[in-house]
Design an enzyme around this catalytic site. Structure first.
Site, PDB file in Angstrom:
ATOM      1  CG  ASP A  27      -1.863  -1.125   1.294  1.00 50.35           C
ATOM      2  OD1 ASP A  27      -2.158  -1.694   0.236  1.00 50.35           O
ATOM      3  OD2 ASP A  27      -2.324  -1.447   2.413  1.00 50.35           O
TER       4      ASP A  27
HETATM    5  N1  URA Z   1      -1.219  -6.013   3.840  1.00 52.17           N
HETATM    6  C1  URA Z   1      -1.711  -4.757   3.863  1.00 52.17           C
HETATM    7  O1  URA Z   1      -2.737  -4.488   4.488  1.00 52.17           O
HETATM    8  N2  URA Z   1      -1.049  -3.800   3.202  1.00 52.17           N
HETATM    9  C2  URA Z   1       0.100  -4.027   2.529  1.00 52.17           C
HETATM   10  O2  URA Z   1       0.665  -3.100   1.966  1.00 52.17           O
HETATM   11  C3  URA Z   1       0.604  -5.339   2.517  1.00 52.17           C
HETATM   12  C4  URA Z   1      -0.076  -6.314   3.167  1.00 52.17           C
END
Ligand code: URA
Length: 238
Positions: A106
């Site tokens: 993310d």
């Molecule tokens: N899980 C998440 O919630 N975000 C990420 O970036 C990776 C795994």
């Protein structure tokens, strides 16, 4: 049979411009093959044996590249984006123009991201059937239920009803956890904690399969994978 390829493909894969730009460069006499000027962009060359120069500078061929990036927050896991800088743009030394991130973190997640142009490797690491371990450090807000580790171990039912595979929770302190997951659903770690009534306020990926984030890297920094790391990932090198 020798591995030959077109001159314009060779130069364009090495990031020296589009095919039409390379055609122009060839017409202008800016390209040499083994010291001899070549005006035909579709000339066949052997990237292993022929010595190619553009504007008198040698261009060497690299088929695959592998970089470990410490993805910082605020950078998108994509090759192009209109709003944010991308993880691929951070790889300043890249030779190839077809690099991509293996999976996504993310925008506000940081940590280990593999950047390559090796599609087979990406498939092996990302295929849902392969169950590659990914370890995350998560800082959370809210109180975890006492049976949280057991619930992660049994697999969590997310708020939308999706069931996850079993995951391993290690509690480092009241708010700091290590979580190992074996799949890569959208926002998975955040949603798993959310299902237990907690909010992830910081998330960092520490490892993916055999690949572990190099502690000497700072956010935004990267380095090429070592031979040992490539071997551990099962990358065949000739
Ligand atoms: N899980 C998440 O919630 N975000 C990420 O970036 C990776 C795994």
């Amino acid at each position: 049979m020798a591995d030959t390829m077109r001159l314009d493909k060779f130069l364009s894969e090495m990031g020296k411009g589009s095919r039409s730009q390379i055609k122009e460069a060839a017409k202008k006499g800016r390209i040499t093959i083994n010291g001899i000027c070549c005006k035909k962009a579709d000339e066949k060359i052997d990237p292993q044996k022929d010595s190619i120069c553009l504007d008198k500078l040698p261009v060497t061929y690299t088929k695959t590249e592998y970089y470990m990036l410490y993805k910082p927050q605020g950078v998108v896991s994509a090759t192009e984006d209109g709003r944010y800088p991308t993880v691929v743009e951070l790889i300043e030394d890249k030779k190839r123009k077809d690099l991509f991130p293996v999976g996504r973190l993310d925008l506000d997640t940081e940590g280990l991201l593999l950047i390559t142009n090796d599609g087979d490797l990406a498939h092996r690491l990302l295929s849902p059937k392969k169950h590659v371990d990914k370890v995350y450090e998560a800082h959370i807000q809210g109180e975890l239920p006492a049976d949280a580790a057991a619930r992660f171990a049994a697999g969590i039912t997310l708020l939308d009803g999706t069931k996850t595979l079993p995951a391993e929770l290690r509690i480092l302190s009241e708010s700091k956890m290590l979580l190992t997951i074996r799949e890569g659903k959208f926002h998975q770690v955040k949603r798993m904690f959310e299902a237990l009534g907690c909010r992830v306020c910081y998330l960092k990926r520490l490892s993916m399969g055999s690949l572990v984030l190099d502690e000497s890297l700072n956010p935004g920094e990267y380095r090429a994978l070592t031979k040992e790391e490539r071997k551990a990932l099962g990358i065949c090198e000739d």
